[in-house]
Scaffold this motif. Sequence first.
Motif, PDB file in Angstrom:
ATOM      1  N   TYR A 124     -11.659  -0.205  34.466  1.00 49.35           N
ATOM      2  CA  TYR A 124     -12.927  -0.540  35.103  1.00 49.35           C
ATOM      3  C   TYR A 124     -12.674  -1.215  36.443  1.00 49.35           C
ATOM      4  N   HIS A 135     -15.860   3.340  35.867  1.00 41.06           N
ATOM      5  CA  HIS A 135     -15.169   3.398  34.581  1.00 41.06           C
ATOM      6  C   HIS A 135     -14.349   4.683  34.562  1.00 41.06           C
ATOM      7  N   SER A 163      -8.179  -1.899  29.841  1.00 39.89           N
ATOM      8  CA  SER A 163      -8.474  -2.125  28.433  1.00 39.89           C
ATOM      9  C   SER A 163      -7.608  -1.177  27.604  1.00 39.89           C
ATOM     10  N   THR A 246     -20.972  -1.547  28.644  1.00 38.08           N
ATOM     11  CA  THR A 246     -20.070  -2.579  29.136  1.00 38.08           C
ATOM     12  C   THR A 246     -20.897  -3.645  29.835  1.00 38.08           C
ATOM     13  N   PHE A 255     -15.716 -10.135  30.950  1.00 42.85           N
ATOM     14  CA  PHE A 255     -15.853  -8.779  30.425  1.00 42.85           C
ATOM     15  C   PHE A 255     -16.314  -8.790  28.970  1.00 42.85           C
ATOM     16  N   HIS A 257     -17.417  -5.654  25.923  1.00 41.33           N
ATOM     17  CA  HIS A 257     -17.572  -4.237  25.608  1.00 41.33           C
ATOM     18  C   HIS A 257     -18.308  -4.130  24.282  1.00 41.33           C
TER      19      HIS A 257
END
Length: 307
Positions: A124, A135, A163, A246, A255, A257
């Motif tokens: 990201y 993304h 990630s 997200t 962050f 998710h």
Amino acid sequence: MSTSSRSTTRRSLTAAGAAVALALTLAACGSSGDSSSMPGMDHGAKSSASSSPSASQAMGDMRGMDHMAVGNGLSDTKDGYRLTSKDATLPSGKQAAYQFTVAGPDGKPVTDFALDQTKRMHFYAIRSDLTGFQHLHPTMAADGIWSADLASLTPGSWRMFASFTPAGGPGKGKDFVLSRTLIAPGNATKTPLPAPAGSTQVDGYTITVKGESMVGMAHPLTVSVAKDGKPVTDLQPYLNTYAHLTAFHEGDATFAHLHPTTEVTGDHGGPDLNFHAELPTSGNWRLFLQFQTGGTLHTAALTLRVG
């Protein structure tokens, strides 16, 4: 009250508290889409190296649906794993590749990653004011160097998030989110974050979010998709779900998710998508919802206030 009665009462209260904590934990664990109306908001569709599983593998790999990421994503190191890159700046106004490596606790590049929502790496790029979002699913060379082909960056400060989940080593099975910052040179203009709202529009679709989010607690969140005033029921599977959600916190870009809990049953998802939302910090969060219809990926953005 006797000493024995008080002791029994304390044990009962402790057990009840543990049960509530366990229930909240289970709710969080059970939680689990390139177009845009915002400048710099895109989604790349490249798959990572060796990340083309069979249909059965793709549908069977639900790791990302029940795992929480380690940390808030604002560090380049965690539990001995380090995100490294030689790219401290990238040109603005044109496409550019960001190259990076994930080093393990032994200092060597990690090359063995588990699948998470059909991909071995989710990448990201988020602008500091949360107005730019990308993304991507980068490609990895044999030596462990990843390359993410970024769309045009607007001038300013950006944070790059990686990630991933190691398939071996001491971090096996853990979901990591690490990040580094870079600068896109030029005259940077900060854009105020849109005010919190219950709905937004993208590509002719109206996205409505319902649910009250509280800091650090898992709460139901429902996202509804409509077009021309009619409920949408033709959402296609994307990364093993009907929507990819997200969130980034205003001010520090923490962050998060979140995954929908709605079961995937072919090309007729919607109109309602259910989530368990657990956001760790109060304030404004910028949500980026990605969903697919007719083979086209749409990205909607909305500001959510968390009290």
